[in-house]
Enzyme design. Structure first.
Site, PDB file in Angstrom:
ATOM      1  N   TYR A 121     -50.737 -65.115  -1.660  1.00  0.00           N
ATOM      2  CA  TYR A 121     -50.798 -64.312  -2.657  1.00  0.00           C
ATOM      3  C   TYR A 121     -52.109 -63.953  -3.262  1.00  0.00           C
ATOM      4  CZ  TYR A 121     -49.567 -62.735  -7.570  1.00  0.00           C
ATOM      5  OH  TYR A 121     -49.704 -61.951  -8.692  1.00  0.00           O
TER       6      TYR A 121
ATOM      7  N   ARG B 187     -45.193 -80.720 -24.991  1.00  0.00           N
ATOM      8  CA  ARG B 187     -46.164 -80.442 -23.830  1.00  0.00           C
ATOM      9  C   ARG B 187     -46.017 -81.674 -22.870  1.00  0.00           C
ATOM     10  NH1 ARG B 187     -51.078 -82.105 -23.806  1.00  0.00           N
ATOM     11  NH2 ARG B 187     -51.360 -81.891 -26.125  1.00  0.00           N
TER      12      ARG B 187
ATOM     13  N   LYS C 143     -39.460 -66.148  -9.068  1.00  0.00           N
ATOM     14  CA  LYS C 143     -39.222 -65.196  -8.031  1.00  0.00           C
ATOM     15  C   LYS C 143     -37.455 -65.671  -7.439  1.00  0.00           C
ATOM     16  CE  LYS C 143     -43.292 -63.900  -7.436  1.00  0.00           C
ATOM     17  NZ  LYS C 143     -43.748 -63.431  -8.835  1.00  0.00           N
TER      18      LYS C 143
ATOM     19  N   ASP D 278     -46.603 -73.609  -0.495  1.00  0.00           N
ATOM     20  CA  ASP D 278     -45.891 -72.618  -1.352  1.00  0.00           C
ATOM     21  C   ASP D 278     -44.910 -72.099  -0.726  1.00  0.00           C
ATOM     22  OD1 ASP D 278     -45.093 -70.253  -2.717  1.00  0.00           O
ATOM     23  OD2 ASP D 278     -47.075 -69.910  -3.304  1.00  0.00           O
TER      24      ASP D 278
HETATM   25  N1  LCS Z   1     -46.867 -67.728  -4.664  1.00  0.00           N
HETATM   26  C1  LCS Z   1     -46.059 -66.756  -4.376  1.00  0.00           C
HETATM   27  C2  LCS Z   1     -45.858 -66.525  -2.800  1.00  0.00           C
HETATM   28  C3  LCS Z   1     -46.261 -65.494  -4.910  1.00  0.00           C
HETATM   29  O1  LCS Z   1     -45.882 -64.596  -4.425  1.00  0.00           O
HETATM   30  C4  LCS Z   1     -46.744 -65.496  -6.384  1.00  0.00           C
HETATM   31  C5  LCS Z   1     -46.536 -64.263  -7.131  1.00  0.00           C
HETATM   32  C6  LCS Z   1     -47.215 -66.590  -6.875  1.00  0.00           C
HETATM   33  C7  LCS Z   1     -47.395 -67.682  -6.092  1.00  0.00           C
HETATM   34  C8  LCS Z   1     -47.712 -66.550  -8.328  1.00  0.00           C
HETATM   35  O2  LCS Z   1     -46.502 -66.793  -9.098  1.00  0.00           O
HETATM   36  P1  LCS Z   1     -46.398 -66.442 -10.542  1.00  0.00           P
HETATM   37  O3  LCS Z   1     -47.758 -66.996 -11.341  1.00  0.00           O
HETATM   38  O4  LCS Z   1     -46.730 -64.818 -10.612  1.00  0.00           O
HETATM   39  O5  LCS Z   1     -45.182 -66.771 -11.229  1.00  0.00           O
HETATM   40  N2  LCS Z   1     -46.163 -63.162  -6.629  1.00  0.00           N
HETATM   41  C9  LCS Z   1     -46.319 -61.977  -6.795  1.00  0.00           C
HETATM   42  C10 LCS Z   1     -45.904 -60.936  -6.097  1.00  0.00           C
HETATM   43  O6  LCS Z   1     -45.928 -60.819  -4.736  1.00  0.00           O
HETATM   44  N3  LCS Z   1     -46.144 -59.699  -6.885  1.00  0.00           N
HETATM   45  O7  LCS Z   1     -45.985 -59.923  -8.018  1.00  0.00           O
HETATM   46  C11 LCS Z   1     -46.317 -61.321  -8.333  1.00  0.00           C
END
Ligand code: LCS
Length: 396
Positions: free
Chosen positions: A112, A59, A209, A184
């Site tokens: 998001y 961790r 992503k 972000d």
């Molecule tokens: N930031 C952005 C710009 C995102 O598009 C997402 C997830 C996150 C943070 C969060 O990331 P995660 O915790 O899922 O790794 N975006 C998503 C979307 O547009 N569709 O499904 C997940």
């Protein structure tokens, strides 16, 4: 990271974080272990007190994870990276480090969905207030700043409207008011946008992503600009515990090797798909940073090294037409997430941004008929043919 200082991004994706190991394995091993043995009780105590450096417990640090973290820091041009269990874990850890009760946060309204829900409903429970603003409007951001504003948080381009924030201008504004800018950078990846060059203080990512790129890992990252900030994030991440495990770190690091190649292809394909959509009679409007019709086209050209692979568009028939189209696609996958090699299509109002509620969506211009496509790296003629046949289903 000194030996990588002068490498291009195309070389960094392949070499950064890859360090010599016992057997000179070209691909470093996965340290699938939760804990590390001490040579002696004295050495264990010295590791805990910080008198000597080494691994203690996964961790708090693990060589496979550290390799990925070094790669992320090198790609963003930051001091240190922190791999987190998801993008949301990275965002939460960032807020938990930079904010405390009594502080105020200014957040872009087009983010998001769960990020919006976090700042609007969870942070207030800890005494942190938030104002949502249109991050393409600098005077709206300035008006929202209060004496206790500590952070300005933006996604640029924003999910799903692709609204663009001027990073140089917002950083100058924030610093005049003693606030930090967190961005972000998920939609761009470090290949297409280098936020630290514009004065931004902290970069976060969903590794799920483009960075991983293969739709097989959920992960996130924070990249800190300097040592002081890095240590502050590390301390909070160690306590909150939202870390990325070794196997996932290995997969993301492996995915990053083709990041530059993939981003080039995403941009090329998306530009062709956006042109096709803009000329299609079933389409009301298209948002894509590479189109001259994008309201912040000039800012995109200034701060982005390519338009990216994300497109949003509105069909003339609104939500019903969107449903028909999404049910008719064959090659594109009807799924949330983005940034993988495969093209994905989804409906933000009922899917990724449903948790925000109708009012917050309306404020952020997320219309009920908006459809979002993550353009993959397939043959572009196949993607276009699929979208075309799916839109033809609307008419019949
Ligand atoms: N930031 C952005 C710009 C995102 O598009 C997402 C997830 C996150 C943070 C969060 O990331 P995660 O915790 O899922 O790794 N975006 C998503 C979307 O547009 N569709 O499904 C997940």
């Amino acid at each position: 990271m000194k030996k990588h200082d002068k490498m291009s991004l195309e070389s960094l994706v392949i070499h950064a974080g890859i360090e010599e190991n016992e057997y000179l394995a070209v691909v470093p091993p996965i340290y699938q272990t939760s804990t590390f043995a001490f040579d002696s009780a004295e050495q264990g105590a010295a590791l805990f007190s910080g008198e000597c450096q080494g691994y203690i417990y996964s961790r708090m640090g693990n060589p496979t994870v550290v390799a990925l973290e070094k790669s992320l820091a090198a790609l963003e041009g930051g001091y240190g990276g922190l791999a987190c269990g998801s993008g949301m874990a990275a965002i939460h850890t960032t807020f938990a480090t930079l904010l405390q009760a009594g502080d105020h946060l200014v957040c872009s309204d087009a983010v998001y969905g769960p990020t919006c829900t976090l700042v609007e409903t969870i942070l207030p429970r800890y005494g942190i207030d938030c104002t949502l603003v249109d991050s393409s409007n600098l005077s709206a951001i300035e008006e929202a700043i209060r004496p206790n504003t500590k952070v300005i948080y933006v996604e640029t381009p924003g999910n799903p409207t692709l609204v663009i924030c001027d990073l140089e201008a917002v950083s100058a504004l924030a610093h005049r008011h003693g606030a930090k800018v967190v961005i972000d950078n998920t939609f761009m990846s470090p290949i297409l946008q280098q936020p630290f060059r514009w004065g931004v203080d902290v970069v976060v990512h969903s590794l799920t992503k483009f960075l991983n790129g293969h739709a097989d890992v959920v992960g996130g990252a924070i990249v800190a600009k300097d040592q002081e900030q890095y240590l502050a994030f590390r301390k909070v991440l160690n306590q909150l515990g939202g870390i990325l495990p070794p196997f996932e770190s290995f997969l993301v690091h492996r995915g990053i090797k083709t990041l530059a190649l993939r981003m080039g292809r995403h941009c090329e394909n998306a530009a062709k798909v956006a042109d096709f959509l803009e000329q299609h009679s079933a389409v009301e409007w298209v948002r894509f940073p590479g189109l001259k019709s994008h309201p912040q086209y000039e800012i995109a050209r200034k701060q982005m090294l390519g338009p990216g692979g994300m497109i949003s568009f509105e069909l003339r028939g609104g939500l019903e037409a969107g449903r028909t189209m999404m049910n008719a696609v064959k090659l594109c996958v009807l799924a949330v997430s983005l940034g993988g090699v495969e093209s994905l299509i989804q409906h933000p109002a009922s899917m990724t941004h449903a948790s925000m509620g109708a009012e917050a969506r309306h404020r952020a211009n997320i219309t009920d008929g908006l459809v979002r496509v993550s353009v993959g790296i397939e043959g572009v003629e196949d993607i276009i043919a699929d979208l075309d046949q799916a839109m033809n289903a609307i008419k019949s």
